[in-house]
Design an enzyme around this catalytic site. Structure first.
Site, PDB file in Angstrom:
ATOM      1  N   GLU A 192       0.708  -1.418  -0.448  1.00 17.44           N
ATOM      2  CA  GLU A 192      -0.252   0.169   0.034  1.00 17.44           C
ATOM      3  C   GLU A 192       0.552   1.289  -0.061  1.00 17.44           C
ATOM      4  O   GLU A 192       0.901   1.722  -0.445  1.00 17.44           O
ATOM      5  CB  GLU A 192      -1.088   0.394   1.352  1.00 17.44           C
ATOM      6  CG  GLU A 192      -2.166   1.332   1.380  1.00 17.44           C
ATOM      7  CD  GLU A 192      -2.729   1.467   2.531  1.00 17.44           C
ATOM      8  OE1 GLU A 192      -3.708   2.577   3.010  1.00 17.44           O
ATOM      9  OE2 GLU A 192      -2.291   0.038   3.130  1.00 17.44           O
ATOM     10  N   ARG A 193       2.078   0.679   0.606  1.00 21.80           N
ATOM     11  CA  ARG A 193       2.816   2.326   1.335  1.00 21.80           C
ATOM     12  C   ARG A 193       3.642   3.021  -0.277  1.00 21.80           C
ATOM     13  O   ARG A 193       3.430   3.633  -0.600  1.00 21.80           O
ATOM     14  CB  ARG A 193       3.842   2.446   2.195  1.00 21.80           C
ATOM     15  CG  ARG A 193       2.401   2.724   3.472  1.00 21.80           C
ATOM     16  CD  ARG A 193       3.028   2.353   4.923  1.00 21.80           C
ATOM     17  NE  ARG A 193       2.102   2.604   5.901  1.00 21.80           N
ATOM     18  CZ  ARG A 193       2.112   1.633   7.075  1.00 21.80           C
ATOM     19  NH1 ARG A 193       3.368   0.652   7.001  1.00 21.80           N
ATOM     20  NH2 ARG A 193       1.068   1.827   8.259  1.00 21.80           N
TER      21      ARG A 193
END
Length: 425
Positions: free
Chosen positions: A283-284
């Protein structure tokens, strides 16, 4: 629309090529068109990545960007957009081929995430990222064959829209403190609790839900569960109004005695916190990748606007404070890109990139705030007009420093890895 065979060709040729071959790659920024070096020597991307990006861009320019302004007045049609992307293969770039994915390595997902940044808002790339890099990585890696058939395959095809149920009203960045429970009852689990700030929440067909499945230690009592959103007891309480990401639906969801089979649990019971931390890595990295082109577009659009805008008999761009500042901002974007590519390279080799992914997310969030604010200032009154692209980016990308772990959480993770976090030495 892109035929799936084009991406299958990319898949077949890429599996045997792990080293970038010399080629004249299309630059990802108009500002770099005059560069004298071959970008293949400076990038993790090959011509196969660029072919994938070019194909995705055709869909964006024909099926998404022409409608963004209208969708910003309400909610974009997730099922329609996701089906278009799924049919073309873009919702399962690095997912296994046996479940409909392309089976490419994660660098191809990053290439796609960068190209999604050419969508003229932040909301739609974020919603797509929830589907590809936030709600499905753990399912693809740890889920049973049955779960993959029920939830992963339709999500890759674009037949289902997914949402991620982690944050709660009392537990945002502090994932360990969630209070939603999933209590065993025979062969079922009974889920009670609520989720907040749920992207895709009003349109989703299923939720990747994090819940407490025992009363043990906070980091060992949680499980990830696939929850169909039409299950009795699920209440979409409201659509949350936001200052940015306007066309992405964000919901508050309550769960009252929601019954699902135990077999809908992803992987091992009690491993949900660990699985979610692994999902956060992707996600990051996705967040940082998807921010690169919008930051460059903000700079490009500001250059164009300030070149034409006159003040005191000369263009705004001719003022040294303006063109120097824009040069500084472009340098920062390139620094973010280089750190992201290093992180992805290590991730592909199997390294734990929690620290570096957190650094990328932190840098992306802070740079998005800095760059959009600086560029908006040079637009003057037009920057404060809601329909201008710079004001949209200013609103939308403020979220990067909050969603998926606030800046302060990223700093705490980095400090933990540096051995400087109090109580962790």
């Amino acid at each position: 629309m892109l035929a799936i065979g084009v991406l299958r060709c990319v898949l077949n040729t890429s599996r045997s090529k792990l080293v970038a071959k010399p080629s004249c790659l299309r630059t990802t920024s108009k500002l770099l068109h005059s560069a004298s070096f071959d970008l293949a020597e400076e990038s993790i991307f090959t011509t196969d990545h660029e072919q994938l990006r070019s194909s995705l861009n055709k869909i964006i320019e024909s099926e998404i960007n022409p409608f963004v302004d209208a969708w910003e007045e309400g909610i974009f049609p997730a099922h329609t957009v996701f089906k278009t992307l799924g049919t073309a293969g873009f919702l399962g770039v690095s997912k296994p081929t046996e479940h409909g994915g392309l089976g490419l390595d994660y660098s191809f997902s990053i290439a796609a995430a960068e190209e999604l940044g050419t969508i003229r808002c932040g909301a739609i790339p974020m919603a797509i990222g929830v589907q590809t890099d936030m709600a499905t990585p753990a399912l693809a890696r740890f889920g049973s064959h049955e779960l993959k058939e029920l939830f992963l395959e339709p999500s890759i095809k674009g037949d289902m829209v997914a949402c991620l149920g982690v944050s709660e009203t009392g537990a945002g960045s502090d994932v360990a403190s969630i209070s939603t429970t999933a209590t065993p009852d025979g062969d079922d689990l009974i889920i009670n609790g609520g989720k907040m700030w749920t992207t895709n929440g009003t349109q989703a067909d299923w939720m990747c839900c994090l819940a407490n499945t025992s009363t043990g230690a906070a980091h060992a009592n949680k499980s990830l569960i696939c929850v169909p959103m039409d299950t009795p007891g699920i209440i979409v309480a409201k659509t949350i109004k936001k200052i940015g990401m306007l066309c992405s639906d964000t919901a508050q969801i309550f769960m009252e005695d929601v019954r699902v089979p135990k077999s809908y649990m992803i992987g091992e019971e009690g491993q949900g916190f660990t699985y979610q931390m692994l999902q956060f890595q992707e996600e990051r990295m996705f967040a940082a990748a998807a921010a690169l082109r919008p930051l460059e577009i903000a700079i490009e659009e500001t250059i164009a606007y300030t070149r034409d805008r006159k003040i005191f008999g000369t263009s705004v761009l001719d003022n040294q404070v303006v063109h120097f500042r824009l040069a500084e901002l472009q340098t920062e974007v390139e620094a973010l890109r280089s750190m992201l590519y290093r992180t992805v390279g290590l991730y592909l080799k199997g390294h734990d990139v929690t620290k570096l992914a957190s650094m990328c997310k932190l840098k992306a969030g802070r740079l998005a705030r800095e760059a959009t604010d600086a560029c908006l200032q040079y637009w003057g009154g037009m920057g404060f007009v809601s329909e201008s692209i710079i004001s949209r980016y200013y609103r939308d990308f403020r979220l990067i420093s909050i969603g998926g772990g606030a800046d302060e959480v990223m700093l705490s993770i980095i400090c933990k890895h540096l051995g400087t976090l109090p109580g962790r030495r």
